[in-house]
Design a protein around this motif. Structure first.
Motif, short mmCIF file in Angstrom:
data_model
loop_
_atom_site.label_atom_id
_atom_site.label_comp_id
_atom_site.label_asym_id
_atom_site.label_seq_id
_atom_site.Cartn_x
_atom_site.Cartn_y
_atom_site.Cartn_z
N UNK A 244 -2.38 2.00 3.11
CA UNK A 244 -1.46 0.85 3.17
C UNK A 244 -2.19 -0.45 2.85
N UNK A 245 -3.34 -0.67 3.52
CA UNK A 245 -4.00 -1.96 3.23
C UNK A 245 -4.77 -1.92 1.93
N UNK A 246 -5.19 -0.71 1.53
CA UNK A 246 -5.85 -0.62 0.21
C UNK A 246 -4.85 -0.96 -0.90
N UNK A 247 -3.61 -0.51 -0.70
CA UNK A 247 -2.58 -0.82 -1.69
C UNK A 247 -2.28 -2.33 -1.68
N UNK A 248 -2.24 -2.90 -0.46
CA UNK A 248 -2.01 -4.35 -0.35
C UNK A 248 -3.10 -5.11 -1.10
N UNK A 249 -4.33 -4.62 -0.98
CA UNK A 249 -5.46 -5.30 -1.60
C UNK A 249 -5.48 -5.09 -3.12
N UNK A 250 -5.42 -3.83 -3.54
CA UNK A 250 -5.63 -3.55 -4.97
C UNK A 250 -4.34 -3.19 -5.71
N UNK A 251 -3.54 -2.33 -5.10
CA UNK A 251 -2.36 -1.81 -5.78
C UNK A 251 -1.36 -2.88 -6.15
N UNK A 252 -1.08 -3.78 -5.20
CA UNK A 252 -0.08 -4.81 -5.45
C UNK A 252 -0.49 -5.66 -6.65
N UNK A 253 -1.77 -6.05 -6.68
CA UNK A 253 -2.24 -6.90 -7.79
C UNK A 253 -2.14 -6.19 -9.13
N UNK A 254 -2.37 -4.88 -9.10
CA UNK A 254 -2.39 -4.13 -10.35
C UNK A 254 -0.98 -3.75 -10.81
N UNK A 255 -0.13 -3.41 -9.84
CA UNK A 255 1.14 -2.80 -10.21
C UNK A 255 2.36 -3.72 -10.11
N UNK A 256 2.31 -4.68 -9.16
CA UNK A 256 3.52 -5.48 -8.96
C UNK A 256 3.19 -6.95 -9.21
N UNK A 257 3.71 -7.53 -10.28
CA UNK A 257 3.41 -8.95 -10.51
C UNK A 257 4.06 -9.83 -9.45
N UNK A 258 3.36 -10.87 -9.09
CA UNK A 258 3.90 -11.79 -8.08
C UNK A 258 3.07 -13.05 -8.01
N UNK A 259 3.35 -13.85 -6.99
CA UNK A 259 2.65 -15.13 -6.86
C UNK A 259 1.17 -14.96 -6.57
N UNK A 260 0.79 -13.79 -6.06
CA UNK A 260 -0.62 -13.56 -5.72
C UNK A 260 -1.41 -12.90 -6.85
N UNK A 261 -0.83 -12.80 -8.02
CA UNK A 261 -1.53 -12.13 -9.13
C UNK A 261 -2.53 -13.09 -9.76
N UNK B 21 12.36 -0.78 8.64
CA UNK B 21 12.12 -2.07 7.97
C UNK B 21 10.95 -1.97 7.01
N UNK B 22 9.88 -1.29 7.44
CA UNK B 22 8.71 -1.12 6.56
C UNK B 22 9.10 -0.31 5.32
N UNK B 23 9.91 0.72 5.55
CA UNK B 23 10.34 1.56 4.43
C UNK B 23 11.17 0.75 3.43
N UNK B 24 12.08 -0.06 3.96
CA UNK B 24 12.90 -0.90 3.07
C UNK B 24 12.04 -1.89 2.30
N UNK B 25 11.04 -2.45 3.01
CA UNK B 25 10.13 -3.40 2.33
C UNK B 25 9.40 -2.68 1.20
N UNK B 26 8.93 -1.46 1.50
CA UNK B 26 8.20 -0.69 0.49
C UNK B 26 9.09 -0.36 -0.70
N UNK B 27 10.33 0.08 -0.40
CA UNK B 27 11.26 0.42 -1.48
C UNK B 27 11.61 -0.79 -2.33
N UNK B 28 11.67 -1.94 -1.66
CA UNK B 28 12.01 -3.16 -2.42
C UNK B 28 10.98 -3.48 -3.50
N UNK B 29 9.75 -2.96 -3.30
CA UNK B 29 8.69 -3.21 -4.30
C UNK B 29 8.95 -2.46 -5.60
N UNK B 30 9.83 -1.47 -5.54
CA UNK B 30 10.09 -0.68 -6.75
C UNK B 30 10.91 -1.46 -7.77
#
Lengths: 263, 501
Positions: A244-261, B21-30
């Motif tokens: 979960x936190x590894x994804x927050x750290x690396x995955x989000x930046x790589x896969x989901x564009x956002x304000x933190x990119x 709530x966590x699941x919904x947050x995660x799904x919203x990322x899709x």
């Protein structure tokens, strides 16, 4: 100076190898050599990190490379502090492996030193990003301790033995410290976001995943407080929370564009 | 009532809600959140109906997300009340009550002294009740869970206010101009810069805010991360851009229109020179409004009907401090749309004969099309050979007597003369401001205080755990809500001591 970075990576990997041989062959001299290699790697890593900070004239945690490098640097610090608390044999193996892997990940990122973009030039930068790196490294070490618990359980050690309780308690304490820091990361981030983007919370993917990580650990504390779950269950939970936190750290930046990119 | 509240006290319910709530947050990322519906129809045609029906395009503003969050808050509220009761009870537990607790762990002879030494090393307060000893510390820790949960509730409550109540608008404003909000608040941009002294990109605007009640802020520089607050308005440096503009004016004499009551041309000239910063003031002709009115009609008789209105819109209005007519002039000037307050009490708009051309027009040519300017572009950066001078430049092509000249780069502030016209190139920077109007200015402070309280609560929970140990010669017990750490420490210490013996 890049040589120092790669040297530290090799020394960490070497330490892992020697520690494994030392444990499996039950040779204390190997374990000492492993720690020496690990500390040497840490020294090289620290010098590189400080040099980079001096060149950049800021805390070098602004890009994926820098954050991974900082995160990997925090792990030996936490391990060294935890070393006084208990015998770290297997914990050190997982800790060394985590350090080497994150350094490896860092080495795959772009290493150039960039000027901070205006949005990152803030009083809060050091605290927000620094606390995040420290928090994630503590979660990682907590997972290493939990892995040791699971291993001991597999070996047949009773869950209510003093050592197992100590292991589980150490994992909990580390998780609690990481959780406190993660909360501080979110709080500081919110205050910073209000100054930069006018809103405390924007449901940016990074914020959302930080919240998910926070919720995951909240459930852990609830479960632990309710005393409904065994030490083994809780240890597995701490290990499984790592992605979960590894994804927050690396995955989000790589896969989901956002304000933190930011890179 | 208890039957209703009991399920809400359940930790299982809280965990389930948190999990969903966590699941919904995660799904919203899709899926990108909060875009316009056509975006989803275009990019996800197959799933569009599902996305639309489930409100999956904006999960965080959906009814089910709000419902789950509401339920969680309700559960937390009930739990917080329960925690308050427990913390109060635990905190009030007297040493006598603690001493009476049954001793669950046996002590070997002499180990009581070791236990007392341990307690002294931990700075526990020791009380002797009969044959028993009570050691305690960190009574504040009993309040940890309560403070934590209460602060989370406050964060959610104030957070919702902070998200919902403010009115946020994004505005673009050219340097030297001002924008007006719906409530009459005016924001004037005095200057804009793109780089700081060291040459780093660091865009910043110097702005002034005038509230509807007339209060005016001193000029202050805002940049990213450093907004400006005045009254209930907070202005953020949001973005920047370029938008070219050129003032075209005939090469004939510059004419400043003055209030007809200022008939003394010398005074008017002094005003023009000193306050309006008109260059080459000797060549400026100052004429009264009446004179200008007549000139306008003379130039284009068809404008007669519009003349009065035009005269009001296009002119210089001069006013002097401490003059009898000041109030009247200011009041008059403020009625005119588009009038920017330039300096002191001087208001100015464009000269009647000047024409502002925006870059959306590709060319400004004479009626016969034989002379004028053609705009090729506006670029950020420096033109070749002028690295130090500006951060944006115009590229134009002069058309003279039907001939197209080679393209040239022009810096803002520079002018070009073609045919009977002078073209002055304007500062192209447009600053993007985000304006946040907060109906309740203290909402932010309250939210931030709740967040700090949350950290305090966490610290109390995890790092200020209460210690309550009761012991006598036969055994001891570790009481309190989270006795684990004390229990482990004592066991280890007593075992070590026994082994050493």
């Amino acid at each position: 100076m890049k040589t120092l970075f790669f040297a530290s990576m090799i020394l960490y990997a070497l330490a892992l190898l020697i520690q494994l041989i030392g444990i499996l062959g039950k040779k204390d001299s190997f374990k000492k050599a492993a720690w020496a290699s690990y500390l040497l790697g840490f020294g090289a890593h620290l010098v590189y990190f400080v040099w980079r900070g001096l060149v950049a004239q800021r805390l070098p945690l602004a890009s994926q490379f820098e954050f991974a490098c900082g995160l990997a640097l925090c792990i030996p610090v936490v391990l060294l502090l935890a070393r006084n608390r208990m015998d770290l044999n297997w914990i050190a193996v997982t800790g060394m492996a985590a350090t080497a892997l994150i350094q490896g990940y860092a080495s795959l990122q772009r290493m150039e030193i960039n000027e901070l973009m205006p949005a990152l030039r803030s009083f809060w930068f050091t605290f927000h990003i620094g606390a995040a790196a420290l928090s994630y490294s503590i979660f990682l070490v907590a997972a290493c301790v939990a892995a040791r618990y699971v291993l001991q359980h597999k070996k047949g050690e009773a869950e209510d033995s003093l050592r197992m309780r100590q292991l589980e308690y150490l994992s909990f304490r580390l998780t609690a410290l990481g959780y406190l820091l993660l909360t501080a990361v979110i709080v500081i981030g919110a205050v910073w976001a209000e100054a930069a983007w006018s809103a405390y919370w924007t449901w940016d993917p990074k914020e959302v995943w930080a919240l998910i990580t926070w919720i995951i650990y909240t459930v852990y504390f609830h479960q632990r407080l309710s005393r409904e779950r065994s030490g083994l269950w809780l240890s597995w939970y701490v290990i499984l929370a790592v992605p979960a936190f590894l994804f927050t750290f690396a995955g989000v930046n790589k896969l989901i564009p956002g304000l933190h990119s930011y890179g | 009532m208890k039957r209703v509240l009991r399920p809400l006290l359940s930790m299982r319910l809280a965990n389930t809600l948190l999990g969903i709530l966590a699941l919904l947050c995660g799904l919203s990322s899709l899926l990108p959140q909060g875009r316009e519906l056509p975006f989803y129809a275009e990019n996800y045609p197959r799933a569009y109906t599902l996305i639309y029906r489930t409100h999956f395009y904006d999960v965080f503003n959906s009814w089910y997300f709000a419902l789950l969050l509401g339920l969680l808050c309700l559960s937390m509220l009930v739990c917080t009340a329960n925690m308050f009761r427990r913390a109060l009870r635990n905190g009030r537990q007297t040493a006598e009550e603690a001493a009476a607790l049954p001793k669950t762990e046996p002590l070997e002879p002499g180990q009581l002294e070791e236990l007392r030494r341990w307690a002294a090393s931990k700075h526990c307060k020791e009380e002797q009740i009969g044959q028993s000893y009570v050691f305690r510390k960190n009574r504040l820790g009993y309040w940890g869970l309560f403070v934590l949960h209460l602060s989370i509730l406050l964060v959610v409550a104030f957070g919702v206010f902070a998200l919902v109540l403010p009115k946020v608008s994004d505005l673009d404003c050219r340097v030297g101009e001002s924008v007006e909000l719906d409530d009459g608040t005016q924001i004037a941009v005095d200057s804009f810069r793109l780089y700081d002294e060291s040459g780093k990109l660091d865009y910043a605007s110097r702005i002034r805010i005038t509230l509807p009640d007339g209060r005016e802020s001193p000029a202050q520089e805002i940049k990213v991360n450093y907004p400006m607050s005045f009254g209930s308005v907070k202005v953020f440096q949001w973005e920047y851009g370029v938008s070219g503009a050129v003032i075209a004016s005939p090469q004939a004499q510059i004419i400043a229109y003055v209030d007809e009551k200022i008939e003394d041309e010398e005074t008017a000239r002094a005003i023009g020179e000193e306050l309006l910063k008109l260059e080459n003031v000797e060549s400026v002709k100052f004429i009264s409004r009446r004179e200008a009115y007549e000139q306008l009609i003379q130039r284009d008789p068809s404008l007669t009907e519009m003349a009065d209105e035009t005269m009001l819109r296009h002119r210089f209005v001069l006013g002097l401090k401490d003059t009898e007519r000041l109030e009247e002039t200011l009041a008059e000037a403020e009625k005119i749309p588009g009038v920017a307050k330039a300096k002191g009490n001087i208001y100015r708009t464009l000269d009647i004969f000047q024409q502002r051309i925006d870059l959306s027009e590709p060319a400004f040519l004479s009626e016969d099309g034989l002379s004028g300017l053609m705009f090729l572009g506006l670029y950020e950066g420096h033109p070749e050979g002028k690295e130090e001078e500006s951060t944006a430049f115009y590229r134009i092509q002069v058309v003279s007597d039907g001939l197209e000249m080679p393209a040239v780069d022009i810096l803002p502030g520079e002018s070009v003369s073609v045919g009977d016209w002078d073209y002055v190139f304007q500062d192209p920077w447009v600053t993007g401001l985000r304006v946040k109007q907060m109906p309740f200015p203290y909402a932010n402070s309250l939210l931030e205080a709740a967040m700090v309280l949350m950290l305090v609560g966490l610290f109390l929970c995890f790092f200020l755990q209460p210690v309550l140990v009761c012991a006598d010669e036969t055994g001891y017990t570790v009481a309190g809500p989270r006795p684990e750490k004390t229990r482990l420490e004592l066991r280890r210490r007593l075992r070590k001591e026994a082994e050493e013996k």
